[in-house]
Design an enzyme around this catalytic site. Structure first.
Site, PDB file in Angstrom:
ATOM      1  CB  SER A  65      -0.916   0.001   1.226  1.00 32.67           C
ATOM      2  OG  SER A  65      -1.744  -1.138   1.240  1.00 32.67           O
TER       3      SER A  65
HETATM    4  N1  SAH Z   1      -0.739  -4.580   3.843  1.00 32.09           N
HETATM    5  C1  SAH Z   1      -0.221  -5.148   2.630  1.00 32.09           C
HETATM    6  C2  SAH Z   1      -1.278  -5.042   1.545  1.00 32.09           C
HETATM    7  C3  SAH Z   1      -1.162  -6.114   0.558  1.00 32.09           C
HETATM    8  S1  SAH Z   1      -2.423  -6.049  -0.685  1.00 32.09           S
HETATM    9  C4  SAH Z   1       1.038  -4.416   2.217  1.00 32.09           C
HETATM   10  O1  SAH Z   1       1.076  -3.195   2.346  1.00 32.09           O
HETATM   11  O2  SAH Z   1       1.945  -5.052   1.696  1.00 32.09           O
HETATM   12  C5  SAH Z   1      -3.728  -6.986   0.060  1.00 32.09           C
HETATM   13  C6  SAH Z   1      -3.387  -8.401   0.446  1.00 32.09           C
HETATM   14  O3  SAH Z   1      -4.595  -9.026   0.880  1.00 32.09           O
HETATM   15  C7  SAH Z   1      -2.839  -9.272  -0.675  1.00 32.09           C
HETATM   16  O4  SAH Z   1      -1.618  -9.813  -0.286  1.00 32.09           O
HETATM   17  C8  SAH Z   1      -3.911 -10.346  -0.844  1.00 32.09           C
HETATM   18  O5  SAH Z   1      -3.384 -11.610  -1.219  1.00 32.09           O
HETATM   19  C9  SAH Z   1      -4.525 -10.388   0.529  1.00 32.09           C
HETATM   20  N2  SAH Z   1      -5.855 -10.966   0.625  1.00 32.09           N
HETATM   21  C10 SAH Z   1      -6.900 -10.850  -0.220  1.00 32.09           C
HETATM   22  N3  SAH Z   1      -7.968 -11.521   0.231  1.00 32.09           N
HETATM   23  C11 SAH Z   1      -7.586 -12.104   1.414  1.00 32.09           C
HETATM   24  C12 SAH Z   1      -8.247 -12.923   2.382  1.00 32.09           C
HETATM   25  N4  SAH Z   1      -9.519 -13.328   2.244  1.00 32.09           N
HETATM   26  N5  SAH Z   1      -7.548 -13.299   3.464  1.00 32.09           N
HETATM   27  C13 SAH Z   1      -6.262 -12.928   3.653  1.00 32.09           C
HETATM   28  N6  SAH Z   1      -5.591 -12.153   2.768  1.00 32.09           N
HETATM   29  C14 SAH Z   1      -6.243 -11.736   1.671  1.00 32.09           C
END
Ligand code: SAH
Length: 215
Positions: A65
């Protein structure tokens, strides 16, 4: 190749120009964002862009993010250092690291095993040990460890996943992007007895929350 000091300078600018300048005042949060080496949470080819004002790819079609969004969401949780926190969407582990520095313990769920594995490695390198990572569908929360003082969802949901509200303590906060694919409102829900107070913190854009209570 930029040296450690260059990264520290870029981080200071990031905190001043992107975060403090946009109204985030919590000094503990600003200090932690000044300290955590964000570039280590992405592949080396992206290091020179690691402190720019936008999200960046981390593999598997997912993104780390934007720094300001990380700050805004963390600020909205109102952490003092004593909280048990649940994060849905570990991704790179960057947000996880910030939470770990500001709360007592962080539980973080990620769907994609490869991302969770990489995040675990970086967190260990940084000697951040007050974190438990789990691979699975975070829309169901992590009931075995509930309740949580704060829950943060870092992917966009069609509606607020009900299990997450149920896993909040009395007075607990849930920050979650809710809306259409590619455009959501950042919501803060606070549990007050039988009621749930809801605030809209503004527009945002996240990758899909995929799962039983997601897309
Ligand atoms: N906070 C992270 C954001 C990653 S993007 C950062 O800044 O790096 C969002 C993430 O949510 C992705 O890695 C995706 O695989 C995950 N995601 C999507 N649906 C999900 C679910 N049901 N349970 C756990 N993770 C999930």
């Amino acid at each position: 190749m930029a040296g450690v000091n260059d990264f520290a300078v870029r981080r200071r600018r990031m905190v001043q120009d992107q975060i403090a300048a946009r109204g985030v005042r919590d000094q503990r949060l600003l200090t932690v964002m000044q300290e955590i080496p964000r570039h280590l949470f992405m592949e080396q080819a992206l290091w020179r862009r690691a402190y720019e004002d936008h999200p960046l790819p981390i593999g598997g079609g997912q993104t780390i993010s934007q720094p300001f969004i990380v700050a805004l969401m963390t600020d909205a949780l109102g952490l003092t250092g004593r909280e048990k926190v649940l994060e849905i969407g570990t991704g790179s582990g960057y947000q996880t690291a910030i939470l770990a520095k500001l709360a007592d313990w962080v539980f973080s769920v990620e769907r994609l095993p490869e991302l969770s594995r990489k995040a675990q490695t970086v967190l260990e390198e940084l000697k951040i040990f007050n974190v438990n990572l789990l691979v699975g569908d975070g829309t169901k929360g992590w009931p075995e460890e509930a309740p949580y003082d704060a829950i943060i969802v870092t992917a966009g949901a069609p509606v607020t996943p009900r299990p997450l509200v149920e896993q909040l303590t009395e007075g607990g906060r849930l920050v979650v992007p809710v809306g259409q694919r590619g455009e959501q409102s950042l919501l803060r829900l606070t549990r007050r007895g039988d009621k749930v107070l809801q605030e809209d913190l503004g527009g945002c854009r996240f990758v899909d929350l995929v799962g039983e209570y997601g897309w």
